[in-house]
Scaffold this motif. Structure first.
Motif, PDB file in Angstrom:
ATOM      1  N   SER A  60       0.862  -1.180   0.000  1.00 57.13           N
ATOM      2  CA  SER A  60       0.000   0.000   0.000  1.00 57.13           C
ATOM      3  C   SER A  60       0.895   1.225   0.000  1.00 57.13           C
ATOM      4  CB  SER A  60      -0.886   0.018   1.248  1.00 57.13           C
ATOM      5  OG  SER A  60      -1.782  -1.054   1.200  1.00 57.13           O
ATOM      6  N   VAL A  61       0.727   2.045  -0.992  1.00 57.64           N
ATOM      7  CA  VAL A  61       1.536   3.246  -1.117  1.00 57.64           C
ATOM      8  C   VAL A  61       0.606   4.447  -1.107  1.00 57.64           C
ATOM      9  CG1 VAL A  61       3.145   4.527  -2.582  1.00 57.64           C
ATOM     10  CG2 VAL A  61       3.285   2.042  -2.466  1.00 57.64           C
ATOM     11  N   TYR A  62       0.841   5.351  -0.170  1.00 56.57           N
ATOM     12  CA  TYR A  62       0.076   6.590  -0.112  1.00 56.57           C
ATOM     13  C   TYR A  62       0.932   7.690  -0.726  1.00 56.57           C
ATOM     14  CZ  TYR A  62      -1.884  10.895   1.717  1.00 56.57           C
ATOM     15  OH  TYR A  62      -2.393  12.153   1.833  1.00 56.57           O
ATOM     16  N   ILE A  63       0.383   8.390  -1.672  1.00 57.57           N
ATOM     17  CA  ILE A  63       1.103   9.503  -2.285  1.00 57.57           C
ATOM     18  C   ILE A  63       0.386  10.779  -1.865  1.00 57.57           C
ATOM     19  CG2 ILE A  63       1.834  10.597  -4.431  1.00 57.57           C
ATOM     20  CD1 ILE A  63       1.800   7.754  -5.672  1.00 57.57           C
ATOM     21  N   CYS A  64       1.072  11.547  -1.027  1.00 59.46           N
ATOM     22  CA  CYS A  64       0.446  12.776  -0.545  1.00 59.46           C
ATOM     23  C   CYS A  64       0.394  13.797  -1.682  1.00 59.46           C
ATOM     24  CB  CYS A  64       1.192  13.329   0.659  1.00 59.46           C
ATOM     25  SG  CYS A  64       2.843  13.916   0.284  1.00 59.46           S
ATOM     26  N   LYS A  65      -0.443  14.785  -1.510  1.00 61.26           N
ATOM     27  CA  LYS A  65      -0.600  15.804  -2.541  1.00 61.26           C
ATOM     28  C   LYS A  65       0.571  16.761  -2.581  1.00 61.26           C
ATOM     29  CE  LYS A  65      -5.567  15.643  -2.835  1.00 61.26           C
ATOM     30  NZ  LYS A  65      -6.768  16.409  -3.044  1.00 61.26           N
ATOM     31  N   GLY A  66       1.364  16.796  -1.534  1.00 62.80           N
ATOM     32  CA  GLY A  66       2.541  17.649  -1.529  1.00 62.80           C
ATOM     33  C   GLY A  66       2.227  19.130  -1.475  1.00 62.80           C
ATOM     34  N   LEU A  67       1.200  19.491  -0.723  1.00 66.77           N
ATOM     35  CA  LEU A  67       0.811  20.898  -0.655  1.00 66.77           C
ATOM     36  C   LEU A  67       1.906  21.769  -0.059  1.00 66.77           C
ATOM     37  CD1 LEU A  67      -2.952  20.585   0.364  1.00 66.77           C
ATOM     38  CD2 LEU A  67      -1.987  21.049  -1.896  1.00 66.77           C
ATOM     39  N   ASP A  68       2.615  21.257   0.946  1.00 70.42           N
ATOM     40  CA  ASP A  68       3.718  22.031   1.529  1.00 70.42           C
ATOM     41  C   ASP A  68       4.785  22.315   0.476  1.00 70.42           C
ATOM     42  OD1 ASP A  68       2.571  22.171   4.027  1.00 70.42           O
ATOM     43  OD2 ASP A  68       3.696  20.489   4.843  1.00 70.42           O
ATOM     44  N   TYR A  69       5.108  21.312  -0.311  1.00 72.45           N
ATOM     45  CA  TYR A  69       6.092  21.473  -1.383  1.00 72.45           C
ATOM     46  C   TYR A  69       5.588  22.491  -2.409  1.00 72.45           C
ATOM     47  CZ  TYR A  69       8.778  20.512  -5.579  1.00 72.45           C
ATOM     48  OH  TYR A  69       9.545  20.641  -6.705  1.00 72.45           O
ATOM     49  N   GLU A  70       4.328  22.331  -2.804  1.00 67.31           N
ATOM     50  CA  GLU A  70       3.743  23.219  -3.803  1.00 67.31           C
ATOM     51  C   GLU A  70       3.747  24.670  -3.315  1.00 67.31           C
ATOM     52  OE1 GLU A  70      -0.542  23.288  -5.878  1.00 67.31           O
ATOM     53  OE2 GLU A  70       0.427  21.317  -5.862  1.00 67.31           O
ATOM     54  N   LEU A  71       3.366  24.864  -2.052  1.00 65.80           N
ATOM     55  CA  LEU A  71       3.349  26.218  -1.492  1.00 65.80           C
ATOM     56  C   LEU A  71       4.754  26.788  -1.354  1.00 65.80           C
ATOM     57  CD1 LEU A  71       0.519  25.946   1.179  1.00 65.80           C
ATOM     58  CD2 LEU A  71       0.437  27.131  -1.028  1.00 65.80           C
ATOM     59  N   SER A  72       5.716  25.942  -0.995  1.00 68.16           N
ATOM     60  CA  SER A  72       7.087  26.445  -0.869  1.00 68.16           C
ATOM     61  C   SER A  72       7.630  26.858  -2.233  1.00 68.16           C
ATOM     62  CB  SER A  72       8.003  25.409  -0.207  1.00 68.16           C
ATOM     63  OG  SER A  72       8.250  24.324  -1.061  1.00 68.16           O
ATOM     64  N   GLN A  73       7.251  26.143  -3.285  1.00 70.66           N
ATOM     65  CA  GLN A  73       7.668  26.512  -4.637  1.00 70.66           C
ATOM     66  C   GLN A  73       7.014  27.834  -5.048  1.00 70.66           C
ATOM     67  OE1 GLN A  73      10.089  24.767  -6.430  1.00 70.66           O
ATOM     68  NE2 GLN A  73      10.212  23.907  -4.393  1.00 70.66           N
ATOM     69  N   ARG A  74       5.722  27.972  -4.694  1.00 69.36           N
ATOM     70  CA  ARG A  74       5.018  29.222  -4.988  1.00 69.36           C
ATOM     71  C   ARG A  74       5.665  30.388  -4.252  1.00 69.36           C
ATOM     72  NH1 ARG A  74      -0.134  30.845  -1.740  1.00 69.36           N
ATOM     73  NH2 ARG A  74       1.599  30.968  -0.293  1.00 69.36           N
ATOM     74  N   ASP A  75       5.962  30.188  -2.969  1.00 74.99           N
ATOM     75  CA  ASP A  75       6.562  31.250  -2.161  1.00 74.99           C
ATOM     76  C   ASP A  75       7.935  31.650  -2.690  1.00 74.99           C
ATOM     77  OD1 ASP A  75       4.283  31.011  -0.676  1.00 74.99           O
ATOM     78  OD2 ASP A  75       5.265  30.227   1.126  1.00 74.99           O
ATOM     79  N   LEU A  76       8.710  30.676  -3.132  1.00 73.43           N
ATOM     80  CA  LEU A  76      10.023  30.973  -3.709  1.00 73.43           C
ATOM     81  C   LEU A  76       9.870  31.749  -5.017  1.00 73.43           C
ATOM     82  CD1 LEU A  76      13.069  30.661  -3.445  1.00 73.43           C
ATOM     83  CD2 LEU A  76      12.867  28.460  -4.621  1.00 73.43           C
ATOM     84  N   GLU A  77       8.870  31.379  -5.796  1.00 73.88           N
ATOM     85  CA  GLU A  77       8.592  32.095  -7.048  1.00 73.88           C
ATOM     86  C   GLU A  77       8.186  33.547  -6.756  1.00 73.88           C
ATOM     87  OE1 GLU A  77       5.277  31.539 -10.443  1.00 73.88           O
ATOM     88  OE2 GLU A  77       6.463  29.737 -10.023  1.00 73.88           O
ATOM     89  N   ILE A  78       7.362  33.734  -5.728  1.00 77.12           N
ATOM     90  CA  ILE A  78       6.968  35.090  -5.323  1.00 77.12           C
ATOM     91  C   ILE A  78       8.199  35.882  -4.906  1.00 77.12           C
ATOM     92  CG2 ILE A  78       5.760  36.410  -3.523  1.00 77.12           C
ATOM     93  CD1 ILE A  78       3.539  34.247  -3.659  1.00 77.12           C
ATOM     94  N   TRP A  79       9.054  35.275  -4.086  1.00 77.18           N
ATOM     95  CA  TRP A  79      10.273  35.935  -3.619  1.00 77.18           C
ATOM     96  C   TRP A  79      11.157  36.343  -4.806  1.00 77.18           C
ATOM     97  CZ3 TRP A  79      12.779  38.291   0.154  1.00 77.18           C
ATOM     98  CH2 TRP A  79      14.174  38.338   0.141  1.00 77.18           C
TER      99      TRP A  79
END
Length: 125
Positions: A60-79
């Motif tokens: 059984s493999v759970y693949i999280c949505k990675g929202l923290d990763y996605e938001l950190s990428q967005r925040d870096l792009e904003i910066w």
């Protein structure tokens, strides 16, 4: 799908796990988008799907949505796009408030300082 691929996978494609078919198709599309020829993209995508099937099959493999990763990428792009004079444009583009924009900028600024300066009280590794 090529004849060779069909023979390698077996004639009954309907027995191949649906999630791996989806993965294979997504990988193939991503590779082709990068300019890889269709046959090579399909072969690579199939090999990746087969590796996952053989290595992780039955687990059984759970693949999280990675929202923290996605938001950190967005925040870096904003910066990276922040000029000091483009608050409204960034708020509109990322659908955030001015207050939230400043929180992101402050956090990114702190992280950049941490990366640039070593901590005097933290022992070196």
């Amino acid at each position: 799908m090529s004849i060779e691929m069909s023979m390698e996978m077996g004639d009954d494609e309907s027995k191949y796990p649906e999630v791996l078919v989806d993965l294979r198709e997504s990988l193939e599309a991503a590779l082709m988008k990068k300019g890889i020829k269709t046959a090579v993209a399909l072969q690579c995508a199939h090999e990746a799907a087969e590796t996952i099937r053989k290595e992780w099959g039955g687990t059984s493999v759970y693949i999280c949505k990675g929202l923290d990763y996605e938001l950190s990428q967005r925040d870096l792009e904003i910066w990276n796009n922040f000029s000091g004079h483009n608050h409204r444009q960034l708020c509109k583009k990322y659908n955030i408030t001015n207050v939230w924009l400043y929180k992101i900028i402050k956090k990114q600024h702190s992280e950049m300082i941490k990366k640039a300066q070593s901590d005097l009280f933290e022992p070196k590794k």
